[in-house]
Design an enzyme around this catalytic site. Sequence first.
Site, PDB file in Angstrom:
ATOM      1  N   TYR A  26     -10.583   6.428   8.673  1.00 14.73           N
ATOM      2  CA  TYR A  26     -10.574   5.152   7.938  1.00 14.73           C
ATOM      3  C   TYR A  26      -9.602   4.171   8.591  1.00 14.73           C
ATOM      4  CZ  TYR A  26      -9.761   1.846   4.147  1.00 14.73           C
ATOM      5  OH  TYR A  26      -9.621   0.695   3.411  1.00 14.73           O
ATOM      6  N   GLU A  48     -11.707  -1.162  -4.722  1.00  9.83           N
ATOM      7  CA  GLU A  48     -10.279  -1.470  -4.919  1.00  9.83           C
ATOM      8  C   GLU A  48      -9.959  -1.505  -6.409  1.00  9.83           C
ATOM      9  OE1 GLU A  48      -7.941  -1.420  -2.744  1.00  9.83           O
ATOM     10  OE2 GLU A  48      -8.900  -1.806  -0.817  1.00  9.83           O
ATOM     11  N   TRP A  56      -5.721   5.788  -2.639  1.00 11.77           N
ATOM     12  CA  TRP A  56      -6.916   5.337  -1.949  1.00 11.77           C
ATOM     13  C   TRP A  56      -7.722   6.512  -1.412  1.00 11.77           C
ATOM     14  CZ3 TRP A  56     -10.235   1.763  -2.108  1.00 11.77           C
ATOM     15  CH2 TRP A  56     -11.166   1.596  -1.082  1.00 11.77           C
TER      16      TRP A  56
END
Length: 189
Positions: A26, A48, A56
Amino acid sequence: MTSLATGSDGRIRCAWVGSDAEYERYHDEEWGRPLHGDRALFEKMSLEGFQAGLSWITILRKRPRFREVFAGFEPAAVAGFTPDDVERLMQDAGIIRNRAKILATIGNAALVSEMAEGELDALMWSFAPVPGTRPRTFADVPAVTAESTAMSKELRKRGFRFVGATTMYALMQSAGMVDDHVEGCWRAG
């Protein structure tokens, strides 16, 4: 806290990546790279929002399932979700089962589908700051900026939910509106 770490492949990265292979991918391929398109930015906004209060990596690992159950984050499709769809999503252990976040995603999809093609992209990118000095350490990376606060206020004014200033700054980082790769990271340009 250390700002840099050596990954499993020997590359020096932002330390938040740690040694997780998915986080490395990522960081290297997505985070901080310019992202455009209404669907892509709607997905980013939605994820988000789901991330608020969580890590995350949790969202990243669940992203394939989120994409599957949220119709690829096509705004018009998500806007058409019914109360039965909400209940279906509340039963799906493959996503974050938070009713308020699910309802916000559906409501936000309706708002995006009412916009002209490219309008969400143009709106969000209008808040991208002029590139500044690269952060030397994590301590130099803000959680909120004047730009993320302004973006949040504008989105809220338009009826969007789960778009707080901190969440919008995280979106700005991940969508490449700001480049917060710290000095010494191999991705720092």
